[in-house]
Design a protein around this motif. Structure first.
Motif, PDB file in Angstrom:
ATOM      1  N   HIS A 839      41.291 -39.418  41.561  1.00  0.00           N
ATOM      2  CA  HIS A 839      42.767 -39.834  42.156  1.00  0.00           C
ATOM      3  C   HIS A 839      42.737 -40.940  42.965  1.00  0.00           C
ATOM      4  CE1 HIS A 839      43.554 -35.293  43.243  1.00  0.00           C
ATOM      5  NE2 HIS A 839      42.122 -34.645  42.635  1.00  0.00           N
ATOM      6  N   ASP A 859      54.054 -39.189  48.808  1.00  0.00           N
ATOM      7  CA  ASP A 859      53.890 -38.201  48.752  1.00  0.00           C
ATOM      8  C   ASP A 859      52.925 -37.986  48.044  1.00  0.00           C
ATOM      9  OD1 ASP A 859      55.461 -36.789  51.144  1.00  0.00           O
ATOM     10  OD2 ASP A 859      56.933 -36.987  49.496  1.00  0.00           O
ATOM     11  N   LEU A 860      52.833 -38.316  47.021  1.00  0.00           N
ATOM     12  CA  LEU A 860      52.003 -38.319  45.713  1.00  0.00           C
ATOM     13  C   LEU A 860      50.497 -39.018  46.414  1.00  0.00           C
ATOM     14  CD1 LEU A 860      52.304 -37.290  42.502  1.00  0.00           C
ATOM     15  CD2 LEU A 860      52.592 -39.484  41.846  1.00  0.00           C
ATOM     16  N   HIS A 863      48.890 -37.577  48.245  1.00  0.00           N
ATOM     17  CA  HIS A 863      47.984 -36.572  47.653  1.00  0.00           C
ATOM     18  C   HIS A 863      46.868 -37.218  47.133  1.00  0.00           C
ATOM     19  CE1 HIS A 863      47.184 -33.071  45.009  1.00  0.00           C
ATOM     20  NE2 HIS A 863      47.376 -34.096  44.269  1.00  0.00           N
ATOM     21  N   HIS A 864      47.108 -38.451  46.079  1.00  0.00           N
ATOM     22  CA  HIS A 864      45.769 -38.121  45.648  1.00  0.00           C
ATOM     23  C   HIS A 864      44.538 -39.288  46.496  1.00  0.00           C
ATOM     24  CE1 HIS A 864      46.583 -37.770  41.478  1.00  0.00           C
ATOM     25  NE2 HIS A 864      47.620 -38.099  41.315  1.00  0.00           N
ATOM     26  N   GLU A 866      44.290 -38.985  49.603  1.00  0.00           N
ATOM     27  CA  GLU A 866      43.573 -37.921  50.460  1.00  0.00           C
ATOM     28  C   GLU A 866      42.311 -37.060  49.499  1.00  0.00           C
ATOM     29  OE1 GLU A 866      45.822 -34.824  51.828  1.00  0.00           O
ATOM     30  OE2 GLU A 866      44.189 -34.635  53.368  1.00  0.00           O
ATOM     31  N   LYS A 874      44.176 -43.563  52.313  1.00  0.00           N
ATOM     32  CA  LYS A 874      43.825 -42.528  52.543  1.00  0.00           C
ATOM     33  C   LYS A 874      44.680 -42.181  53.667  1.00  0.00           C
ATOM     34  CE  LYS A 874      39.716 -40.364  52.055  1.00  0.00           C
ATOM     35  NZ  LYS A 874      39.335 -38.844  52.672  1.00  0.00           N
ATOM     36  N   TYR A 897      51.179 -33.531  57.350  1.00  0.00           N
ATOM     37  CA  TYR A 897      50.528 -34.672  57.764  1.00  0.00           C
ATOM     38  C   TYR A 897      49.527 -35.277  58.765  1.00  0.00           C
ATOM     39  CZ  TYR A 897      52.410 -36.314  53.068  1.00  0.00           C
ATOM     40  OH  TYR A 897      52.805 -35.743  51.411  1.00  0.00           O
TER      41      TYR A 897
END
Ligand SMILES: Nc1ncnc2c1ncn2[C@@H]1O[C@H](COP(=O)(O)OP(=O)(O)OP(=O)(O)O)[C@@H](O)[C@H]1O
Ligand SMILES: [Mg+2]
Length: 1012
Positions: A839, A859-860, A863-864, A866, A874, A897
């Motif tokens: 990730h 957003d992407l 996601h990764h 996180e 993060k 979020y």
């Protein structure tokens, strides 16, 4: 290559490298080290990280400790012979091997004792393990050393795996000593003590009442024993042919392909423990050859089930071995394989093996390399493994005991008896256990339509087509239909309708099923068919069956009788040859059997049309396949319908049955059920499991349909999952709780295990990217795939297999997981550590590649990162995503979020984050949440004593209270906010003043109005 050496015990490794062998009788010192504290550590990790991640961390800890211990063992010229869970057994040899230079400087007893003491010292670093979120756990070790003669066995089929083992009384004493050792102890047996004599001081003696063996507790050695490590072994000292037999073949393949980090996986597996005795390892000169013969026989039985012996333990009171089904290779029917193998192992005839006990259990396990860098083994760790060992210990002699999961998964194939619940070590509640009564013969002299709990949905077109073919057959034009589709699409369900249709027209049917582990069992699928045809009941005695067969055959045509013994092969009966058949060679036997069967069909169907059903033909054995072909050809002018079912051959690398080439063959592919039929199926199934017609939340139907992608089996399993976990499908939370059922997990994993190592790794890395993955990203994040051409070839192969069809061509080349569940399974198997790494790499790749348009990717990236361990990124992206969502009025997203990022922020930033979250709650009218969050901000601001934060929290609260019409409380906060800010120049004091004025003026006004 060097790391593969770690799978061979060190002394054996040196012997191999010098073309030598180890003597089977030797003397030296044995050392047993058992780590304690793992249960509390497991509990703490599960508490802090959840069960799956906890299990992974536990393996990490175990390996860290093992690594430290193995180093000590090697430092004193010892060899780790075997690992078992959280313990290891080691050997220090007395004899000097001429090929080892320099020779060890001290005796084995001295080295082993010095090593035991230094192990205790090493363990001190693990005395206080801090598990954030769960507290401090204390790990310790107990070590026992015994000296004397021992036997060293080398066993196993080299094409499967070689097994090294120690046996004999010195080892049994080790086991006795273990019972008397406590945490932190070093215990020596008498012979070790007497050989060390003046060099140690005994603190205390402990006696084993049963054997009268005495053990000395020691904590010091008088002479200082210097470490004396093994001399260096060249990196290429051992060739592949020497190393290969020491690893399980699939493990070897994975390590050789450089994909070792993907060895650590989470998989549903079936664990089997078998206990046995009967060999005297000290006095029997043939002990080694006997045990070797047994181990090899067991390995060969297991090989047929594509499973492996993982661990062998020899003891004086009984020995045992542990087998894993499902790791390293998964099969959709691992539970059935486990029990079928258990029956074979139980019935394995070896006159020196006795007192067999078997325990089998199923559950999720962590698999991977266990041990240190220099010495390790492939192992599986989990509750199911411990449970199987306990079940074995509790099994009556000659019996198989299993847990609930196994019984459930094998109910259709075996008969079970429930026993009183069993209290086993390590479980607070008694567990439900079952005893194997028998394997279920798949008979039924004639074919009955299987009973399905749910009504048939759809497939009208296919049924009409089959009906047409049945009509043709009934008119003497024999037909073959091939129903084909992926697992779970409803081939067998449709077959049940075909049987019903045939019965409606008085057509008699016979049917058989292939088995996934029966691809080399000759005529397996036909046995049931011919038993039905000749009216034989497998429950009858052999003689009765042969007698009845004679009658039947002479009824069909007496001229066929001389060839009767040939039928033994298709009926699984031992029929002695007569003069005629005794003279046939193998080829002639086969051909005459085939023609005999065709003669029988021809004669019988003069009066009686027939339906023959062959299920699961993707697993046809070669002789059954030949027979299908010759019969298929022969029926053109007979009233026979042959219906076969098979999965599309690509993925499992099977062949399409050859009858598909015949002109009277019709293929009937089953496609995904359309949306309205899926809905109907979901509602039938819910009605069945919940016993009532409940109103379905549309979202649930959609979610299930989406994950099931038109596959009825997936639907049933997903709904069974809801039910088994007592989840109310009418509740909206139900959606979030549908996890991946074990049955689906195993089914999909079994298909993935068929792929090459490279393809498997591709799928895993792709699953981290997402359901749709661009090749550029794949390439950018994982550079160990090797040659670009090969990767593209592999992707094409996966696309051709329909696992990940191509989504868009170059230059934006991208592929898509056809089923979400395949992506989920691929992802689930990857260890958390590797996932986090991938990730992080994906996040960084996106960041670098799309520098100019990062906003589009917030957003992407959130996601990764996180899911990575990159704390800075993060925080950064979760916060950015939260702010962006807030700005776009995507309030629900903003709330989650903020909630996800808050605990990651330093305290002063957290106050600001909390206040922003408060604003969003306010915006959507969630006053209570807003107030609670603002108060939390206030508390935190007080705690860190930061004036700025404090003022802002006060102001936010004041503002919120004002909006709720609580003017005097609002005033109080605002006054406080203003007071804080006196002297703080950069602060928006004027805004606070404005708020305050507002409150004072309008608040008074409103209160007056309220009073009137
Ligand atoms: N058309 C249908 N109507 C109702 N239920 C169905 C239908 N198709 C499949 N099912 C249900 O879905 C489940 C899976 O179907 P089935 O066992 O027939 O799959 P299959 O194609 O034979 O799979 P496999 O290749 O594993 O043998 C069964 O429980 C069956 O009852
Ligand atoms: Mg089927």
């Amino acid at each position: 290559m060097e790391s593969l050496y770690a799978y061979i015990p060190t002394d054996r490794r040196y012997a191999l490298a010098h073309g030598s062998t180890l003597p089977d009788r030797t003397t030296g010192a044995a050392l047993f080290a058992d780590i304690s504290g793992f249960t509390p550590l497991t509990e703490a990790l599960v508490l802090a990280l959840g069960p799956q991640r906890g299990a992974e961390e536990l393996t990490g800890w175990l390996n860290k400790i093992y690594d430290a211990l193995v180093t000590q063992i090697e430092n004193y010229r010892g060899s780790v012979i075997s690992f078992s869970g959280d313990a290891m057994t080691c050997w220090f040899d007395d004899q000097t091997q001429e090929y080892i230079n320099p020779h060890p400087r001290t005796s084995s007893a001295l080295r082993a004792t010095a090593c035991a003491l230094s192990i205790q010292q090493t363990m001190q670093q693990f005395e206080q393990v801090d598990i954030p979120g769960a507290g401090i756990v204390s790990l310790a070790i107990k070590v026992v050393v015994t000296s004397g003669p021992a036997r060293r066995f080398l066993m196993g089929d080299p094409t499967i795996q070689l097994v090294d083992a120690l046996a004999g009384e010195t080892l049994y004493r080790l086991a006795t000593g273990e019972h008397h050792a406590h945490r932190g102890d070093v215990l020596l047996d008498r012979s070790t003590v007497s050989s060390l004599e003046k060099e140690i001081e005994v603190l205390e003696w402990r006696e084993d009442p049963e054997s009268s063996e005495r053990f000395a507790v020691v904590n010091n050695l008088k002479p200082r024993v210097e470490t004396d490590p093994w001399p260096e072994l060249e990196a290429d000292a051992l060739g592949h042919d020497l190393v290969r037999p020491w690893l399980l073949p699939p493990v070897y393949d994975r390590l050789m392909s450089g994909m070792g980090e993907f060895l650590t996986e989470l998989r549903p597996t079936v664990a089997l423990f078998l206990g046995f005795s009967g060999i005297n390892y000290d006095s029997d000169p043939e002990a080694e050859s006997k045990l070797n013969a047994y181990v090899q026989a067991v390995q060969r039985i297991l090989a047929r089930y594509d499973s492996y012996m993982i661990q062998l333990t020899i003891g004086d009171k009984g020995s045992n071995f542990y087998v894993s089904f499902g790791a390293p290779l998964a099969h959709e029917d691992d539970a059935i394989r486990g029990i079928a193998a258990a029956m074979e192992l139980r019935d394995l005839q070896m006159d020196f093996i006795s007192e067999i006990q078997i325990g089998v259990s199923q559950g999720l396990t962590r698999t991977g390399a266990c041990g240190g860098i220099h010495r390790r083994t492939y192992s599986t760790i989990g509750d199911a493994v411990n449970m199987a060992a306990r079940l074995m210990q509790n099994a009556p002699l000659g019996q198989v005991l299993v847990n609930q999961n196994i019984r459930k998964a094998t109910m259709d194939n075996f008969t079970w008896e429930e026993l009183p619940p069993l209290l086993v070590k390590g479980k607070s509640q008694p567990v439900t256990v079952f005893r194997l009564i028998a394997g279920q013969e798949r008979h039924g002299i004639h074919l009955h339509e299987p009973k399905y709990a749910l009504p048939m949905v759809g497939r009208a077109v296919e049924l009409a087509l089959i009906e047409q073919k049945l009509d043709l057959a009934l008119h003497g034009h024999g037909q073959i239909v091939g129903i084909t589709a992926e697992a779970g699409m409803g081939k067998s369900r449709l077959m049940a309708e075909v049987i019903r249709m045939a019965r409606g027209r008085n057509v008699l049917g016979h049917g058989g099923e292939c088995q996934s582990f029966g691809t080399s069992t000759s005529y397996l699928v036909w046995q049931n068919i011919w038993r039905g045809f000749f009216d034989l009941d497998p429950a009858w005695s052999m003689a009765a069956q042969v007698e009845s067969l004679e009658r039947q055959l002479s009824k069909i045509a007496p001229s066929l009788l001389p060839r009767l013994p040939l039928l033994g092969a298709v009926l699984n009966l031992q029929i002695p040859d007569n003069e005629l058949t005794g003279s046939f060679d193998a080829k002639l036997r086969k051909e005459s059997l085939e023609s005999l069967l065709i003669d029988c069909l021809r004669k019988r169907t003069r009066t009686l049309p027939l339906l023959l059903i062959l299920e699961d033909c993707h697993w046809l054995d070669p002789l059954s396949h030949d027979l299908l072909e010759v019969i298929g050809r022969a029926i053109v002018d007979l009233p026979i319908l042959i219906a076969i079912a098979y999965r599309p051959p690509q993925l499992d690398r099977h062949l399409t049955p050859r009858v598909a080439q015949l002109y009277h063959f019709t293929e009937i592919p089953l496609t995904d059920l359309p949306a309205e039929e899926i809905e109907q199926l979901v509602s039938f199934k819910l009605g069945q499991i919940y016993g009532e017609q409940i109103k379905l939340p549309q979202a649930l139907i959609e979610k299930i349909s989406k994950r099931a992608e038109g596959n009825p089996f997936y639907i049933e399993e997903l709904l069974n999952y809801l039910h088994d976990r007592d989840i109310d499908p009418a509740q909206p939370e139900a959606l979030e709780q549908i996890d991946l059922p074990d049955s689906l997990y195993s089914l999909i994993l079994s298909r993935m295990d068929q792929l090459t190592e490279n393809q498997k790794t591709l799928l895993k890395v792709a699953s981290v990217i997402g359901r749709l993955f661009r090749v550029a990203i794949l390439w950018g994040v994982y550079n160990q795939f090797g040659d670009r051409e090969r990767v593209l070839d592999d992707l094409e192969a996966l696309s051709a297999l329909d696992v990940t069809p191509k989504d868009s061509p170059e230059p934006e080349l991208a592929y898509l997981f056809k089923h979400i569940v395949t992506q989920e399974v691929a992802y689930e198997t990857i260890s958390f550590a590797t996932r986090a790494k991938l990730h992080d790499q994906i996040g960084k790749f996106i960041e670098n590649t799309y520098q100019d348009a990062l906003n589009q990717y917030t957003d992407l990236l959130a996601h990764h990162f996180e899911l990575s361990d990159n704390q800075t990124k993060k925080r950064e992206y979760l916060l950015k995503a939260a702010e962006a969502a807030q700005k776009d009025y995507a309030n629900a997203a903003a709330i989650t979020y903020y909630q996800r990022v808050l605990h990651l922020l330093p305290e002063d930033q957290r106050v600001i984050g909390l206040l922003k979250l408060g604003q969003v709650f306010e915006l959507v009218g969630e006053w209570e949440n807003a107030e609670e969050i603002n108060r939390e901000a206030e508390r935190l601001a007080n705690l860190i004593n930061d004036v700025q934060s404090h003022a802002q929290a006060q102001r936010a609260l004041g503002w919120l209270l004002r909006k709720q019409g609580k003017y005097s409380a609002a005033e109080e906060r605002l006054v406080r906010a203003r007071a804080c800010l006196i002297g703080e120049l950069e602060c928006p004091r004027s805004t606070v003043s404005e708020d305050l004025t507002w409150v004072l003026v309008y608040g008074d006004d409103a209160q007056r109005r309220g009073a009137q």
